[in-house]
Design an enzyme around this catalytic site. Structure first.
Site, PDB file in Angstrom:
ATOM      1  N   ASP A  46      14.213 -19.179 -59.172  1.00  0.00           N
ATOM      2  CA  ASP A  46      14.756 -20.434 -59.700  1.00  0.00           C
ATOM      3  C   ASP A  46      15.105 -20.211 -61.173  1.00  0.00           C
ATOM      4  O   ASP A  46      15.353 -19.084 -61.592  1.00  0.00           O
ATOM      5  CB  ASP A  46      13.792 -21.601 -59.467  1.00  0.00           C
ATOM      6  CG  ASP A  46      12.417 -21.395 -60.111  1.00  0.00           C
ATOM      7  OD1 ASP A  46      12.312 -20.591 -61.062  1.00  0.00           O
ATOM      8  OD2 ASP A  46      11.446 -22.049 -59.684  1.00  0.00           O
ATOM      9  N   HIS A  73      11.102 -18.917 -62.569  1.00  0.00           N
ATOM     10  CA  HIS A  73      10.136 -18.125 -61.819  1.00  0.00           C
ATOM     11  C   HIS A  73      10.818 -16.991 -61.058  1.00  0.00           C
ATOM     12  O   HIS A  73      11.965 -17.108 -60.635  1.00  0.00           O
ATOM     13  CB  HIS A  73       9.368 -19.027 -60.853  1.00  0.00           C
ATOM     14  CG  HIS A  73       8.744 -20.201 -61.528  1.00  0.00           C
ATOM     15  ND1 HIS A  73       9.323 -21.451 -61.510  1.00  0.00           N
ATOM     16  CD2 HIS A  73       7.614 -20.298 -62.273  1.00  0.00           C
ATOM     17  CE1 HIS A  73       8.561 -22.288 -62.212  1.00  0.00           C
ATOM     18  NE2 HIS A  73       7.531 -21.600 -62.697  1.00  0.00           N
ATOM     19  N   SER A  78       2.188 -21.632 -63.439  1.00  0.00           N
ATOM     20  CA  SER A  78       3.002 -21.583 -62.227  1.00  0.00           C
ATOM     21  C   SER A  78       3.312 -20.174 -61.763  1.00  0.00           C
ATOM     22  O   SER A  78       3.642 -19.965 -60.597  1.00  0.00           O
ATOM     23  CB  SER A  78       4.310 -22.355 -62.443  1.00  0.00           C
ATOM     24  OG  SER A  78       5.018 -21.848 -63.553  1.00  0.00           O
TER      25      SER A  78
END
Length: 348
Positions: free
Chosen positions: A312, A315, A30
């Site tokens: 977040d 990340h 991610s």
């Protein structure tokens, strides 16, 4: 035939004249995903606001408010467009490079299944083999294709999920019962070595391999595990330290044993001096989405994301990604890039 090959090579040379490398291929999770998970049945996707609030196209599947580390690196290398995700290849010039990264993916195939579907590193490599086959068909000349692929940079940033969405999830995986942390890490690195050699066998020669960041210092990890008085979650940081400690010598071994290959190790954590200028103990957005670490859909984030490390619960922000990418590209510190930074790698 000779004229068509010459014209194809001339076109590539003209298009790439201002670039330091002709193409940039991206593999990972991610931290690198720019849309490959959007249509998968998974909790690990972010094609909704407030993700992309500072990105020109809005929410694209990037796990950030703006650009990823690899968006910045591509820009520093001279690319004037983002490297397209494999899942959305419709008419793009694939010889510019492709992004294969997938949120929650790992070195091991089973990693991330607790969040749903994903594209493990092994499958990312198979997707890349499909792309290189298409490039060979288009160029109709193996030596020209090999020359092109030899000059591209292959970025690999993967391994975090093999701990946070595998080893340290005993309710979903049995790896922590089968192996102690050192044994598990040895197996990860052995598998990663084989995967990198597979890319080498398909024409890759320039590798930028990222280590793991401080897994235990993310806001989500701290809230999920607690710190027992420490600043961060020690067991997660220990895992990252052991992995990075094994990855560095692996890079050296690959450089010594694979002819004409250049591998370099990159540290994505940033310096203490950098951290001191950012808010690093909380997220910019309101979390609770995905597996608990992602922004809540359509929630209102903080007013000044450029002050934050974390967008977040896991990340990082556009601002922090730019800082890390700039370091990877041009640092002279062997703690952050060894033996070469990405600019030096491009010149090889």
């Amino acid at each position: 035939m000779a004229i068509s090959i010459l014209l194809a090579l001339l076109s590539l040379w003209t298009t790439n004249a201002l670039r330091q490398v002709p193409c940039y291929f991206i593999f990972g999770d991610s931290l690198s995903d720019n849309g490959n998970n959007n249509n998968l049945p998974t909790l690990a996707k972010v094609n909704y606001p407030p993700y992309g609030i500072d990105f020109p196209q809005g929410p694209t599947g990037r796990f950030s408010n703006g650009r990823t580390i690899h968006d910045f690196i591509a820009e520093f290398l001279g690319f004037n467009i983002s490297i397209p995700p494999f899942a959305k290849l419709v008419g793009e010039n694939i010889s510019n490079g492709v992004n294969y990264a997938s949120g929650s993916a790992g070195i091991r195939d089973e990693t991330g299944r607790n969040l749903g579907d994903r594209i493990p590193f092994n499958i990312q490599i198979l997707n890349h083999i499909c792309i290189t086959s298409r490039i060979r068909l288009r160029m109709r000349n193996n030596s020209a294709t090999n020359s092109l692929l030899n000059r591209c940079i292959y970025s690999v940033q993967i391994g975090s999920n093999d701990y946070i969405n595998n080893y340290f999830r005993p309710e979903s995986y049995n790896t922590s019962r089968l192996f102690n942390l050192s044994e598990y890490t040895d197996r990860l690195l052995q598998q990663l070595s084989g995967q990198l050699q597979t890319l080498y066998d398909r024409g890759a020669r320039k590798f930028a391999v990222f280590g793991l960041g401080l897994l235990g210092c993310t806001p989500f990890a701290i809230s999920e595990y607690g710190t027992n008085g420490s600043l961060c979650v020690d067991k997660l940081n220990e895992a990252a330290t052991i992995f990075n400690g094994g990855l560095r010598p692996l890079i050296g071994q690959l450089n010594n044993h694979l002819p004409n290959a250049t591998f370099t190790y990159l540290n994505p954590s940033g310096s203490q001096a950098d951290l001191a200028t950012f808010v690093s103990n909380s997220s910019c957005c309101i979390t609770g989405g995905g597996g608990g670490e992602l922004c809540l859909r359509n929630s209102n984030p903080c007013n000044r994301p450029r002050r934050f490390v974390f967008w977040d619960g896991v990340h990082t922000t556009d601002a922090w990604n730019e800082l890390v990418a700039r370091s990877a590209y041009s640092t002279n510190s062997t703690l952050e890039a060894s033996p070469l930074n990405i600019q030096q790698l491009a010149m090889r």
